[in-house]
Design an enzyme around this catalytic site. Sequence first.
Site, PDB file in Angstrom:
ATOM      1  N   TYR A   1       0.846  -1.205   0.000  1.00  0.00           N
ATOM      2  CA  TYR A   1       0.000   0.000   0.000  1.00  0.00           C
ATOM      3  C   TYR A   1       0.873   1.243   0.000  1.00  0.00           C
ATOM      4  CZ  TYR A   1      -4.976  -0.917   0.320  1.00  0.00           C
ATOM      5  OH  TYR A   1      -6.272  -1.213   0.015  1.00  0.00           O
ATOM      6  N   LYS A  47      -2.219   0.809 -24.962  1.00  0.00           N
ATOM      7  CA  LYS A  47      -2.616   0.677 -26.376  1.00  0.00           C
ATOM      8  C   LYS A  47      -1.347   0.757 -27.235  1.00  0.00           C
ATOM      9  CE  LYS A  47      -7.351   2.303 -25.626  1.00  0.00           C
ATOM     10  NZ  LYS A  47      -7.510   3.041 -24.372  1.00  0.00           N
TER      11      LYS A  47
HETATM   12  N1  DSN Z   1     -12.098   0.514 -24.924  1.00  0.00           N
HETATM   13  C1  DSN Z   1     -11.174   1.422 -25.547  1.00  0.00           C
HETATM   14  C2  DSN Z   1     -11.134   1.248 -27.027  1.00  0.00           C
HETATM   15  O1  DSN Z   1     -11.217   0.124 -27.463  1.00  0.00           O
HETATM   16  O2  DSN Z   1     -11.003   2.220 -27.762  1.00  0.00           O
HETATM   17  C3  DSN Z   1     -11.409   2.831 -25.214  1.00  0.00           C
HETATM   18  O3  DSN Z   1     -11.563   2.968 -23.857  1.00  0.00           O
END
Ligand code: DSN
Length: 423
Positions: free
Chosen positions: A55, A232
């Site tokens: 924590y 991403k």
């Molecule tokens: N779920 C994401 C996407 O696929 O663009 C965005 O939050």
Amino acid sequence: MHDEYAHIKSQDKEIYDAIVGEQTREAEGLELIPSENYVSKAVREANSSELTNKYSEGYPGKRYYGGQFYTDIVENIARDRAKQLFNCKFANVQPLSGAPANVALYFALLEPGDTVLGMDLSHGGHLTHGHPVTYLTKIFKFVRYKMKNPDTGEIDYDEMLKVAKEHKPKIVLAGYSAYPRELDYTRMSSIAKEVGAYAVMDVAHIAGLIAGKAMKNPFDYGFDVLTTTTHKTLRGPRGGMILTRESEDIGKKIDKSVFPGFQGGPHMNNIAAKAIAFGEALHPSFKTYAAQILKNAKAMEKVFKDAGIRLIAGGTDSHLLLADVFGSLNIPGKEAEIVLDEVGITLNKNAIADDKRGPMDPSGIRFGTPAITTRKFSEKECARVAELMIETLKNKDDVTKKKAIREEIRTMCKQFSIPEVFV
Ligand code: DSN
């Protein structure tokens, strides 16, 4: 191959089987969901490290619990690398993901009742940019701008200025989950300045492309704040982050909003994984990766255009494409998603601009190149994948043909296995 999960295997067979199932699904299929990617083994190791036990409410040097020597090292490195990557002065790496990052930012910069000017959701905006299903709309007011022409993708900046002057937003928001073009950041930030708003961009989709210098950095054009996910194009663990170009003052507000305003203890295992991913993105090879993502998307764009399939925004400047499969092939998005899944291609159905169909069965499909580029696909393989997608859709009821396509994709996947080391 599966020994890395030996303890799960002996202790919890059901979960083990599901993990191995997912491992095989990823290895034997093509991932075209543009918001997904494969992380390095180093990132996964950090995520499952002992740091998950700790924590650490607060920030480096100012924590509420003892025993923070190593967590402070980890969080400081993550923050420094993030600032270096995005050429900015402040980073908060604690947001648990993109949606919490956006919510924390709104509460940092806005009072209840204040207005945000964001992209119309059917034109590519995100749920947290003010969709009526979110609680955000009970607290803040959201007004909209759109594309001027969904076939070119040009944003209607005149309309944006008009709406901004009328509604006096406190935030002018850029950044989208289904919009594939570069933006005129100078124009947007000047609109924000003209009405006394912060210029904010949710760069979740293109963070890796900005970090890899394949797309423009909004901070270079007067933007004040960026929010993002880290998983991403940036190819890190699932998580979020908030960055500001200059102001110490905004930074303080953001830190207070993330903790204690909104979240509790940060996930230090995840922050260590972020630090490692940022280190990978600072490596020169990441620039090559980011540039290849764009080249690969262009190769797919060409095949779709040559086949006469309508692409929203007329194509792409980024990693993602949005195809109107209902308008062009008379196949609803939901069916297209299912049929392509059958041949080993994962993507998602997606609404297109001003879609007449509902969100659970819209007109479009959204796909992109971050994950297959991590797999080292070049333009040649990406063009072939695009051809196979179209062939599958046009022969959706031909079982023999689909079987042959599934086999070709399996072979491609074997040839281009998912790498575990990036630097
Ligand atoms: N779920 C994401 C996407 O696929 O663009 C965005 O939050």
